[in-house]
Scaffold this motif. Structure first.
Motif, PDB file in Angstrom:
ATOM      1  N   ASP A 137       0.846  -1.201   0.000  1.00 45.58           N
ATOM      2  CA  ASP A 137       0.000   0.000   0.000  1.00 45.58           C
ATOM      3  C   ASP A 137       0.882   1.253   0.000  1.00 45.58           C
ATOM      4  OD1 ASP A 137       1.012  -0.572   2.526  1.00 45.58           O
ATOM      5  OD2 ASP A 137      -0.759   0.125   3.600  1.00 45.58           O
ATOM      6  N   PRO A 138       1.714   1.433  -1.018  1.00 47.26           N
ATOM      7  CA  PRO A 138       2.766   2.468  -0.995  1.00 47.26           C
ATOM      8  C   PRO A 138       2.217   3.879  -0.786  1.00 47.26           C
ATOM      9  CG  PRO A 138       2.952   1.068  -2.956  1.00 47.26           C
ATOM     10  CD  PRO A 138       1.654   0.742  -2.310  1.00 47.26           C
ATOM     11  N   GLY A 139       2.707   4.618   0.244  1.00 48.65           N
ATOM     12  CA  GLY A 139       3.597   4.261   1.350  1.00 48.65           C
ATOM     13  C   GLY A 139       5.076   4.400   1.124  1.00 48.65           C
ATOM     14  N   ILE A 140       5.663   5.179   2.114  1.00 46.54           N
ATOM     15  CA  ILE A 140       7.096   5.462   2.077  1.00 46.54           C
ATOM     16  C   ILE A 140       7.911   4.197   2.292  1.00 46.54           C
ATOM     17  CG2 ILE A 140       8.997   6.707   3.193  1.00 46.54           C
ATOM     18  CD1 ILE A 140       6.839   8.911   3.876  1.00 46.54           C
ATOM     19  N   ASP A 141       7.663   3.488   3.401  1.00 49.19           N
ATOM     20  CA  ASP A 141       8.506   2.326   3.684  1.00 49.19           C
ATOM     21  C   ASP A 141       8.199   1.167   2.746  1.00 49.19           C
ATOM     22  OD1 ASP A 141       6.089   2.285   5.128  1.00 49.19           O
ATOM     23  OD2 ASP A 141       6.882   0.940   6.655  1.00 49.19           O
ATOM     24  N   SER A 184      -2.194   4.456   1.757  1.00 49.81           N
ATOM     25  CA  SER A 184      -2.813   5.354   0.775  1.00 49.81           C
ATOM     26  C   SER A 184      -3.997   4.641   0.130  1.00 49.81           C
ATOM     27  CB  SER A 184      -1.786   5.746  -0.290  1.00 49.81           C
ATOM     28  OG  SER A 184      -1.285   4.596  -0.954  1.00 49.81           O
ATOM     29  N   PRO A 185      -4.958   5.403  -0.397  1.00 55.76           N
ATOM     30  CA  PRO A 185      -6.041   4.773  -1.160  1.00 55.76           C
ATOM     31  C   PRO A 185      -5.472   3.949  -2.313  1.00 55.76           C
ATOM     32  CG  PRO A 185      -6.551   7.075  -0.688  1.00 55.76           C
ATOM     33  CD  PRO A 185      -5.116   6.860  -0.294  1.00 55.76           C
ATOM     34  N   VAL A 186      -6.235   2.976  -2.770  1.00 59.14           N
ATOM     35  CA  VAL A 186      -5.693   1.986  -3.694  1.00 59.14           C
ATOM     36  C   VAL A 186      -5.216   2.607  -5.012  1.00 59.14           C
ATOM     37  CG1 VAL A 186      -7.926   1.320  -4.709  1.00 59.14           C
ATOM     38  CG2 VAL A 186      -6.058  -0.337  -4.608  1.00 59.14           C
ATOM     39  N   GLU A 187      -5.923   3.579  -5.546  1.00 55.32           N
ATOM     40  CA  GLU A 187      -5.500   4.199  -6.805  1.00 55.32           C
ATOM     41  C   GLU A 187      -4.202   4.986  -6.614  1.00 55.32           C
ATOM     42  OE1 GLU A 187      -6.545   3.872  -9.798  1.00 55.32           O
ATOM     43  OE2 GLU A 187      -8.476   2.867  -9.589  1.00 55.32           O
ATOM     44  N   MET A 188      -4.071   5.648  -5.468  1.00 58.21           N
ATOM     45  CA  MET A 188      -2.832   6.368  -5.174  1.00 58.21           C
ATOM     46  C   MET A 188      -1.683   5.391  -4.993  1.00 58.21           C
ATOM     47  SD  MET A 188      -1.997   9.009  -2.018  1.00 58.21           S
ATOM     48  CE  MET A 188      -3.221  10.203  -2.548  1.00 58.21           C
ATOM     49  N   ASN A 208       1.809   5.245  -6.973  1.00 59.13           N
ATOM     50  CA  ASN A 208       3.100   5.305  -6.275  1.00 59.13           C
ATOM     51  C   ASN A 208       3.983   4.110  -6.610  1.00 59.13           C
ATOM     52  OD1 ASN A 208       2.480   7.742  -5.092  1.00 59.13           O
ATOM     53  ND2 ASN A 208       1.811   6.854  -3.152  1.00 59.13           N
ATOM     54  N   ALA A 209       3.380   2.936  -6.743  1.00 57.53           N
ATOM     55  CA  ALA A 209       4.167   1.753  -7.129  1.00 57.53           C
ATOM     56  C   ALA A 209       4.822   1.968  -8.489  1.00 57.53           C
ATOM     57  CB  ALA A 209       3.272   0.514  -7.148  1.00 57.53           C
ATOM     58  N   LYS A 210       4.086   2.560  -9.411  1.00 56.75           N
ATOM     59  CA  LYS A 210       4.643   2.827 -10.743  1.00 56.75           C
ATOM     60  C   LYS A 210       5.784   3.840 -10.671  1.00 56.75           C
ATOM     61  CE  LYS A 210       0.652   3.851 -12.587  1.00 56.75           C
ATOM     62  NZ  LYS A 210      -0.300   4.342 -13.612  1.00 56.75           N
ATOM     63  N   LYS A 211       5.657   4.827  -9.781  1.00 57.65           N
ATOM     64  CA  LYS A 211       6.728   5.807  -9.626  1.00 57.65           C
ATOM     65  C   LYS A 211       8.013   5.143  -9.145  1.00 57.65           C
ATOM     66  CE  LYS A 211       3.542   9.598  -8.464  1.00 57.65           C
ATOM     67  NZ  LYS A 211       3.093  10.509  -7.377  1.00 57.65           N
ATOM     68  N   ASP A 224       0.511  12.837  -0.768  1.00 56.31           N
ATOM     69  CA  ASP A 224       0.612  11.982  -1.955  1.00 56.31           C
ATOM     70  C   ASP A 224       1.001  10.551  -1.626  1.00 56.31           C
ATOM     71  OD1 ASP A 224       3.210  12.462  -1.174  1.00 56.31           O
ATOM     72  OD2 ASP A 224       3.965  12.845  -3.192  1.00 56.31           O
ATOM     73  N   GLY A 225       1.131  10.246  -0.327  1.00 51.95           N
ATOM     74  CA  GLY A 225       1.526   8.900   0.082  1.00 51.95           C
ATOM     75  C   GLY A 225       3.009   8.625  -0.048  1.00 51.95           C
ATOM     76  N   LEU A 226       3.748   9.554  -0.626  1.00 50.19           N
ATOM     77  CA  LEU A 226       5.197   9.400  -0.804  1.00 50.19           C
ATOM     78  C   LEU A 226       5.937  10.600  -0.226  1.00 50.19           C
ATOM     79  CD1 LEU A 226       6.024   7.784  -4.280  1.00 50.19           C
ATOM     80  CD2 LEU A 226       6.509   6.902  -2.001  1.00 50.19           C
ATOM     81  N   GLY A 227       5.555  10.971   0.978  1.00 53.14           N
ATOM     82  CA  GLY A 227       6.283  12.018   1.690  1.00 53.14           C
ATOM     83  C   GLY A 227       6.159  13.389   1.072  1.00 53.14           C
ATOM     84  N   GLU A 228       5.055  13.601   0.318  1.00 51.33           N
ATOM     85  CA  GLU A 228       4.843  14.882  -0.370  1.00 51.33           C
ATOM     86  C   GLU A 228       6.027  15.256  -1.259  1.00 51.33           C
ATOM     87  OE1 GLU A 228       3.319  17.724   2.510  1.00 51.33           O
ATOM     88  OE2 GLU A 228       1.545  16.466   2.858  1.00 51.33           O
TER      89      GLU A 228
END
Length: 329
Positions: free
Chosen positions: A11-15, A41-45, A49-52, A86-90
């Protein structure tokens, strides 16, 4: 070396992102897919994030599947207060378009698990696995091994006095997974807060990463700054606890942690919602359904984590031990 095939449910997520980076840099395992569930994070987010992270790692060949958007029964509560807007530490990294798979995460799991030996590294609430049990219990029973970052034995919780977030977010899902494993005579590896709380990325370690590999170090710095601030505000820690990478490291090398086998059940009601109740004294006389981890080799973990994601030889991390002990002169 024969690689072990794994699916990372997250569920990315920083760690989570740091854990994915470690997994993709580890020759012992082959990540055949990443499944996303609502959690940090919500599933779409989480999908975005996984793609990033995959783009950062030049691994957009790894398929990502969208899973469940709500827990089994309770209302969904995200953890964006911990991981940023954004689920990735802004860090607000550019979106990666496309790469949408045609089937859901649960359908992917049901299909692939019957075809080959695959393990699950579970870094999130267990809603996808619970839905898999409801859809195809036989496929669930085919999972070779499950390592779950979740739960707590003696350490305090991180979203209530007694509960760790992943199990608290969907306690019914976690409860169903643990009970089904008990019925099947299988065991989950519970990489809980007792061990993950000892994995603290400090400012010194982060600066060391930047010196060893500027590009990767700066990327980690960008996505963890918010996490550092959160940990200072809520736990008065100078640094941040990076829970999920330990689950990956333990899957690769179980010698990094010690623990014991026990029957565990997850509380689904009341003030103790999400608590992992560990029957360490064997009151219930039930067959163990979990390996509960209690000790961790902190140096061994960071040696693996840093050497792999920074493309360094382990023996060249010359001041790592001093940085971990905090006695560098």
């Amino acid at each position: 070396m024969k690689k072990r095939k794994v699916i990372i449910d997250c569920d990315p997520g920083i760690d989570d992102s740091l854990a994915i980076m470690l997994a993709l840099k580890s020759p012992e395992i082959e990540v055949i897919g990443i499944t996303i569930v609502c959690g940090n994070s919500p599933v779409e987010m989480g999908f975005g994030n996984a793609k990033k992270i995959l783009k950062q790692m030049n691994r957009l060949d790894v398929p990502v599947y969208i899973g469940e958007s709500t827990p089994l029964r309770r209302d969904y509560v995200n953890a964006l207060d911990t991981h940023g807007e954004d689920g990735l530490g802004e860090s607000f990294l550019p979106e990666v378009t496309g790469y949408q798979q045609q089937i859901s995460a649960v359908d992917f799991l049901a299909d692939v698990l019957k075809k080959e030996k695959v393990s699950i590294i579970e870094l999130a609430p267990m809603t996808n696995l619970a839905k898999l049990i409801q859809k195809d219990k036989e496929a669930f029973s085919c999972i070779e091994e499950i390592v779950s970052m979740g739960g707590s034995f003696k350490s305090h919780g991180n979203c209530s006095p007694v509960a760790e977030y992943n199990y608290w977010c969907d306690p019914d899902g976690a409860s169903l997974v643990y009970e089904t494993l008990h019925q099947n005579g299988q065991k989950i590896h519970m990489v809980g807060l007792d061990v993950t709380r000892k994995i603290v990325l400090t400012p010194d370690l982060l600066e060391y990463m930047c010196r060893l590999n500027k590009e990767t170090g700066e990327f980690v710095k960008k996505i963890t700054k918010f996490y550092f601030d959160f940990h200072w505000e809520w736990e008065h820690i100078i640094g941040c606890v990076i829970n999920d990478p330990l689950a990956v490291a333990y899957f690769i090398n179980p010698e990094l942690c010690k623990g014991f086998d026990s029957y565990v059940q997850i509380e689904t009601e009341g003030i103790s919602l999400g608590q992992s109740v560990v029957d360490s004294m064997n009151f219930y006389r039930k067959t163990p359904n979990a390996r509960v981890l209690t000790e961790v080799d902190v140096y061994g973990f960071f040696q693996m984590f840093l050497s792999r994601i920074l493309d360094q030889k382990p023996e060249e991390l010359d001041i790592l031990q001093d940085l971990i002990r905090g006695d560098l002169k």
